[in-house]
Design a protein around this motif. Structure first.
Motif, PDB file in Angstrom:
ATOM      1  N   VAL A  38       0.603  -1.052  -0.126  1.00 20.20           N
ATOM      2  CA  VAL A  38      -0.316   0.137   0.154  1.00 20.20           C
ATOM      3  C   VAL A  38       0.903   1.319  -0.123  1.00 20.20           C
ATOM      4  O   VAL A  38       1.727   1.478   0.821  1.00 20.20           O
ATOM      5  CB  VAL A  38      -0.897   0.023   1.202  1.00 20.20           C
ATOM      6  CG1 VAL A  38      -1.954   1.172   1.258  1.00 20.20           C
ATOM      7  CG2 VAL A  38      -1.647  -1.381   1.210  1.00 20.20           C
ATOM      8  N   ALA A  39       0.546   2.040  -0.813  1.00 16.10           N
ATOM      9  CA  ALA A  39       1.479   3.275  -1.051  1.00 16.10           C
ATOM     10  C   ALA A  39       1.064   4.372  -0.062  1.00 16.10           C
ATOM     11  O   ALA A  39      -0.003   4.128   0.530  1.00 16.10           O
ATOM     12  CB  ALA A  39       1.203   3.976  -2.280  1.00 16.10           C
ATOM     13  N   ALA A  40       1.889   5.226   0.139  1.00 16.93           N
ATOM     14  CA  ALA A  40       1.522   6.295   1.394  1.00 16.93           C
ATOM     15  C   ALA A  40       0.115   6.954   1.215  1.00 16.93           C
ATOM     16  O   ALA A  40      -0.145   7.427   2.077  1.00 16.93           O
ATOM     17  CB  ALA A  40       2.761   7.205   1.463  1.00 16.93           C
ATOM     18  N   ASN A  41      -0.251   7.203  -0.264  1.00 12.99           N
ATOM     19  CA  ASN A  41      -1.623   7.729  -0.468  1.00 12.99           C
ATOM     20  C   ASN A  41      -2.741   6.837   0.015  1.00 12.99           C
ATOM     21  O   ASN A  41      -3.901   7.052  -0.685  1.00 12.99           O
ATOM     22  CB  ASN A  41      -1.718   8.379  -1.892  1.00 12.99           C
ATOM     23  CG  ASN A  41      -1.571   7.131  -2.954  1.00 12.99           C
ATOM     24  OD1 ASN A  41      -1.507   6.103  -2.596  1.00 12.99           O
ATOM     25  ND2 ASN A  41      -1.628   7.629  -4.209  1.00 12.99           N
ATOM     26  N   GLY A  42      -2.412   5.562   0.199  1.00 17.67           N
ATOM     27  CA  GLY A  42      -3.472   4.687   0.595  1.00 17.67           C
ATOM     28  C   GLY A  42      -3.934   3.519  -0.659  1.00 17.67           C
ATOM     29  O   GLY A  42      -4.660   2.703  -0.496  1.00 17.67           O
ATOM     30  N   GLU A  43      -3.428   3.635  -1.749  1.00 18.57           N
ATOM     31  CA  GLU A  43      -3.571   2.924  -2.818  1.00 18.57           C
ATOM     32  C   GLU A  43      -3.052   1.714  -2.865  1.00 18.57           C
ATOM     33  O   GLU A  43      -1.858   1.573  -2.432  1.00 18.57           O
ATOM     34  CB  GLU A  43      -2.971   3.603  -4.209  1.00 18.57           C
ATOM     35  CG  GLU A  43      -3.415   2.980  -5.411  1.00 18.57           C
ATOM     36  CD  GLU A  43      -2.808   3.518  -6.609  1.00 18.57           C
ATOM     37  OE1 GLU A  43      -2.521   2.833  -7.734  1.00 18.57           O
ATOM     38  OE2 GLU A  43      -2.608   4.916  -6.759  1.00 18.57           O
ATOM     39  N   VAL A  44      -3.658   0.573  -2.880  1.00 17.69           N
ATOM     40  CA  VAL A  44      -3.416  -0.742  -2.700  1.00 17.69           C
ATOM     41  C   VAL A  44      -2.801  -1.222  -4.167  1.00 17.69           C
ATOM     42  O   VAL A  44      -3.518  -1.202  -5.267  1.00 17.69           O
ATOM     43  CB  VAL A  44      -4.588  -1.648  -2.347  1.00 17.69           C
ATOM     44  CG1 VAL A  44      -3.834  -3.343  -2.425  1.00 17.69           C
ATOM     45  CG2 VAL A  44      -4.940  -1.465  -1.069  1.00 17.69           C
ATOM     46  N   SER A  45      -1.366  -1.633  -4.224  1.00 22.16           N
ATOM     47  CA  SER A  45      -0.956  -2.039  -5.609  1.00 22.16           C
ATOM     48  C   SER A  45      -1.492  -3.705  -6.044  1.00 22.16           C
ATOM     49  O   SER A  45      -2.170  -4.331  -4.980  1.00 22.16           O
ATOM     50  CB  SER A  45       0.758  -2.393  -5.236  1.00 22.16           C
ATOM     51  OG  SER A  45       1.102  -1.314  -4.894  1.00 22.16           O
ATOM     52  N   GLN A  46      -1.660  -3.592  -7.187  1.00 24.94           N
ATOM     53  CA  GLN A  46      -2.524  -4.820  -7.731  1.00 24.94           C
ATOM     54  C   GLN A  46      -1.435  -6.113  -8.005  1.00 24.94           C
ATOM     55  O   GLN A  46      -0.506  -5.515  -8.702  1.00 24.94           O
ATOM     56  CB  GLN A  46      -3.287  -4.494  -8.965  1.00 24.94           C
ATOM     57  CG  GLN A  46      -4.345  -3.529  -8.527  1.00 24.94           C
ATOM     58  CD  GLN A  46      -5.405  -4.244  -7.544  1.00 24.94           C
ATOM     59  OE1 GLN A  46      -5.972  -5.219  -7.492  1.00 24.94           O
ATOM     60  NE2 GLN A  46      -5.488  -3.153  -6.387  1.00 24.94           N
ATOM     61  N   GLY A  47      -1.673  -7.148  -7.687  1.00 25.51           N
ATOM     62  CA  GLY A  47      -0.856  -8.246  -8.057  1.00 25.51           C
ATOM     63  C   GLY A  47       0.361  -8.593  -7.270  1.00 25.51           C
ATOM     64  O   GLY A  47       0.754  -7.414  -6.523  1.00 25.51           O
ATOM     65  N   TYR A  48       0.789  -9.783  -7.128  1.00 28.57           N
ATOM     66  CA  TYR A  48       1.892 -10.180  -6.127  1.00 28.57           C
ATOM     67  C   TYR A  48       3.281  -9.159  -6.213  1.00 28.57           C
ATOM     68  O   TYR A  48       3.676  -8.797  -5.396  1.00 28.57           O
ATOM     69  CB  TYR A  48       2.276 -11.422  -6.209  1.00 28.57           C
ATOM     70  CG  TYR A  48       3.256 -11.856  -5.091  1.00 28.57           C
ATOM     71  CD1 TYR A  48       3.045 -12.001  -3.784  1.00 28.57           C
ATOM     72  CD2 TYR A  48       4.544 -11.954  -5.662  1.00 28.57           C
ATOM     73  CE1 TYR A  48       4.111 -11.947  -2.893  1.00 28.57           C
ATOM     74  CE2 TYR A  48       5.696 -11.978  -4.752  1.00 28.57           C
ATOM     75  CZ  TYR A  48       5.421 -12.049  -3.268  1.00 28.57           C
ATOM     76  OH  TYR A  48       6.299 -12.456  -2.411  1.00 28.57           O
ATOM     77  N   GLU A  49       3.851  -9.093  -7.611  1.00 32.60           N
ATOM     78  CA  GLU A  49       5.104  -8.636  -7.657  1.00 32.60           C
ATOM     79  C   GLU A  49       4.671  -6.892  -7.201  1.00 32.60           C
ATOM     80  O   GLU A  49       5.679  -6.453  -6.703  1.00 32.60           O
ATOM     81  CB  GLU A  49       5.616  -8.765  -9.136  1.00 32.60           C
ATOM     82  CG  GLU A  49       6.079 -10.128  -9.301  1.00 32.60           C
ATOM     83  CD  GLU A  49       6.670 -10.475 -10.464  1.00 32.60           C
ATOM     84  OE1 GLU A  49       7.269  -9.555 -11.373  1.00 32.60           O
ATOM     85  OE2 GLU A  49       6.638 -11.453 -11.247  1.00 32.60           O
ATOM     86  N   ALA A  50       3.642  -6.542  -7.777  1.00 36.24           N
ATOM     87  CA  ALA A  50       3.360  -4.947  -7.428  1.00 36.24           C
ATOM     88  C   ALA A  50       3.550  -4.707  -5.914  1.00 36.24           C
ATOM     89  O   ALA A  50       3.953  -3.684  -5.417  1.00 36.24           O
ATOM     90  CB  ALA A  50       2.320  -4.324  -8.114  1.00 36.24           C
ATOM     91  N   GLN A  51       2.862  -5.734  -5.255  1.00 35.18           N
ATOM     92  CA  GLN A  51       2.775  -5.626  -3.865  1.00 35.18           C
ATOM     93  C   GLN A  51       3.916  -5.637  -2.998  1.00 35.18           C
ATOM     94  O   GLN A  51       4.541  -5.016  -2.238  1.00 35.18           O
ATOM     95  CB  GLN A  51       1.480  -6.552  -3.292  1.00 35.18           C
ATOM     96  CG  GLN A  51       0.322  -6.078  -3.486  1.00 35.18           C
ATOM     97  CD  GLN A  51      -0.768  -6.723  -2.816  1.00 35.18           C
ATOM     98  OE1 GLN A  51      -0.470  -7.349  -1.701  1.00 35.18           O
ATOM     99  NE2 GLN A  51      -1.960  -6.463  -3.139  1.00 35.18           N
ATOM    100  N   ALA A  52       4.705  -6.883  -3.534  1.00 36.01           N
ATOM    101  CA  ALA A  52       6.067  -6.775  -3.002  1.00 36.01           C
ATOM    102  C   ALA A  52       7.008  -5.774  -3.092  1.00 36.01           C
ATOM    103  O   ALA A  52       7.737  -5.342  -2.086  1.00 36.01           O
ATOM    104  CB  ALA A  52       6.480  -8.125  -3.609  1.00 36.01           C
ATOM    105  N   GLU A  53       6.994  -5.107  -4.385  1.00 35.50           N
ATOM    106  CA  GLU A  53       7.833  -4.090  -4.671  1.00 35.50           C
ATOM    107  C   GLU A  53       7.624  -2.812  -3.537  1.00 35.50           C
ATOM    108  O   GLU A  53       8.354  -2.261  -3.149  1.00 35.50           O
ATOM    109  CB  GLU A  53       7.781  -3.766  -6.075  1.00 35.50           C
ATOM    110  CG  GLU A  53       8.643  -4.640  -6.803  1.00 35.50           C
ATOM    111  CD  GLU A  53       8.456  -4.565  -8.508  1.00 35.50           C
ATOM    112  OE1 GLU A  53       7.828  -3.480  -8.814  1.00 35.50           O
ATOM    113  OE2 GLU A  53       9.058  -5.439  -9.240  1.00 35.50           O
ATOM    114  N   GLN A  54       6.182  -2.689  -3.564  1.00 33.29           N
ATOM    115  CA  GLN A  54       5.752  -1.616  -2.843  1.00 33.29           C
ATOM    116  C   GLN A  54       5.962  -1.752  -1.482  1.00 33.29           C
ATOM    117  O   GLN A  54       6.376  -0.818  -0.582  1.00 33.29           O
ATOM    118  CB  GLN A  54       4.291  -1.294  -2.972  1.00 33.29           C
ATOM    119  CG  GLN A  54       3.596  -0.137  -2.264  1.00 33.29           C
ATOM    120  CD  GLN A  54       4.391   1.481  -2.729  1.00 33.29           C
ATOM    121  OE1 GLN A  54       4.242   1.591  -3.880  1.00 33.29           O
ATOM    122  NE2 GLN A  54       4.770   1.882  -1.675  1.00 33.29           N
ATOM    123  N   ALA A  55       5.802  -3.072  -0.915  1.00 30.54           N
ATOM    124  CA  ALA A  55       6.209  -3.252   0.618  1.00 30.54           C
ATOM    125  C   ALA A  55       7.562  -3.024   0.644  1.00 30.54           C
ATOM    126  O   ALA A  55       7.910  -2.354   1.770  1.00 30.54           O
ATOM    127  CB  ALA A  55       5.998  -4.716   0.928  1.00 30.54           C
TER     128      ALA A  55
END
Length: 129
Positions: A38-55
């Motif tokens: 989840v980005a600082a603006n509250g947006e949840v990344s879509q898909g595993y790789e996008a979420q892992a990168e954002q985390a």
């Protein structure tokens, strides 16, 4: 002082991490709570790789906010909801850590705080003052 090692009396790591990290002397310990995609603006990344990168970006932002760098990371703990993501996770971790290899734990769990979350990454760091 921090010492990273793989003693010959223990099995070699399965990927880019170490079996032991020892810290001594005066310093600062930082524990970054589990970070999700989840980005600082509250947006949840879509898909595993996008979420892992954002985390990872979130965790590294916390490290920077504490005045620490990649080489100060001594341990990471990762919780994933699907067993098929370990290879993708390792590629992302290795890219984000730029060759640094701290102690590491990877756990498959039944779920996280929301069914939308696919991974959570906790980081521990130690910096000598």
């Amino acid at each position: 002082m921090t010492k990273f090692s793989n003693p010959g009396t223990m099995p070699m790591p399965a990927s880019n991490y170490v079996q032991m990290v020892e810290t001594t002397g005066p310093g600062r310990r930082l524990i970054i709570s589990g970070q999700i995609g989840v980005a600082a603006n509250g947006e949840v990344s879509q898909g595993y790789e996008a979420q892992a990168e954002q985390a990872w970006r979130n965790a590294l932002a916390g490290l920077e906010a504490a005045g620490m760098g990649l080489s100060d990371i001594i341990a990471i703990r990762v919780y994933d909801v699907a067993p098929g993501n370990v290879a993708a996770y390792r590629q992302i971790r290795d890219r984000m850590l730029q060759g640094h290899a701290p102690a590491s734990t990877y756990v498959i769990v039944a779920g996280l705080a929301s069914p939308d979350f696919l991974t959570e990454i906790e980081v521990e760091a130690f910096a000598v003052d």
